[in-house]
Design a protein around this motif. Structure first.
Motif, PDB file in Angstrom:
ATOM      1  N   ALA A  74      38.992  36.579  43.040  1.00  0.00           N
ATOM      2  CA  ALA A  74      38.775  37.535  44.120  1.00  0.00           C
ATOM      3  C   ALA A  74      39.961  38.482  44.243  1.00  0.00           C
ATOM      4  O   ALA A  74      39.786  39.694  44.423  1.00  0.00           O
ATOM      5  N   ASP A  75      41.175  37.955  44.128  1.00  0.00           N
ATOM      6  CA  ASP A  75      42.376  38.774  44.247  1.00  0.00           C
ATOM      7  C   ASP A  75      42.448  39.824  43.133  1.00  0.00           C
ATOM      8  O   ASP A  75      42.780  40.986  43.385  1.00  0.00           O
ATOM      9  N   ALA A  76      42.107  39.434  41.903  1.00  0.00           N
ATOM     10  CA  ALA A  76      42.123  40.371  40.781  1.00  0.00           C
ATOM     11  C   ALA A  76      41.082  41.467  40.982  1.00  0.00           C
ATOM     12  O   ALA A  76      41.346  42.655  40.720  1.00  0.00           O
ATOM     13  N   TRP A  77      39.905  41.113  41.461  1.00  0.00           N
ATOM     14  CA  TRP A  77      38.850  42.087  41.726  1.00  0.00           C
ATOM     15  C   TRP A  77      39.287  43.071  42.815  1.00  0.00           C
ATOM     16  O   TRP A  77      39.158  44.285  42.661  1.00  0.00           O
ATOM     17  N   LEU A  78      39.833  42.543  43.899  1.00  0.00           N
ATOM     18  CA  LEU A  78      40.277  43.401  44.995  1.00  0.00           C
ATOM     19  C   LEU A  78      41.427  44.305  44.570  1.00  0.00           C
ATOM     20  O   LEU A  78      41.510  45.458  45.002  1.00  0.00           O
TER      21      LEU A  78
END
Length: 94
Positions: A74-78
């Motif tokens: 999720a952090d990489a996507w955001l």
């Protein structure tokens, strides 16, 4: 047809005075100010409740399926979205 019906609201004198000052400053009636305040409150609370219900539904789905994305995914996507990149949401997995 939607009937408009009065409702009584009891306010302390300080709040009434503040409301009157604001209404005067905005060249509006206290009635208009109260209707606007209630409408904004109801809109905000409906959105808050919809958000809460969506969270509860997501939790129920997770409990039923176990599907999730990790914090790192999720952090990489955001981070990509924040950088202005077009990025698809990560796939949920077990």
């Amino acid at each position: 047809m939607n009937a408009v019906r009065p409702i009584a609201v009891k306010l302390d004198q300080d709040t009434r005075d503040r409301l009157k000052r604001l209404a005067d400053a905005k060249d509006r009636s206290t009635h208009w100010m109260l209707r606007e305040a209630v409408a904004q409150f109801v809109d905000r609370e409906e959105k808050r409740e919809a958000f809460r219900q969506a969270g509860l539904q997501a939790w129920r789905e997770y409990q039923a399926t176990g599907k999730h994305v990790t914090h790192d995914e999720a952090d990489a996507w955001l981070a990509k979205l924040e950088a202005g990149e077009a990025a698809a949401a990560p796939e949920c997995h077990d």
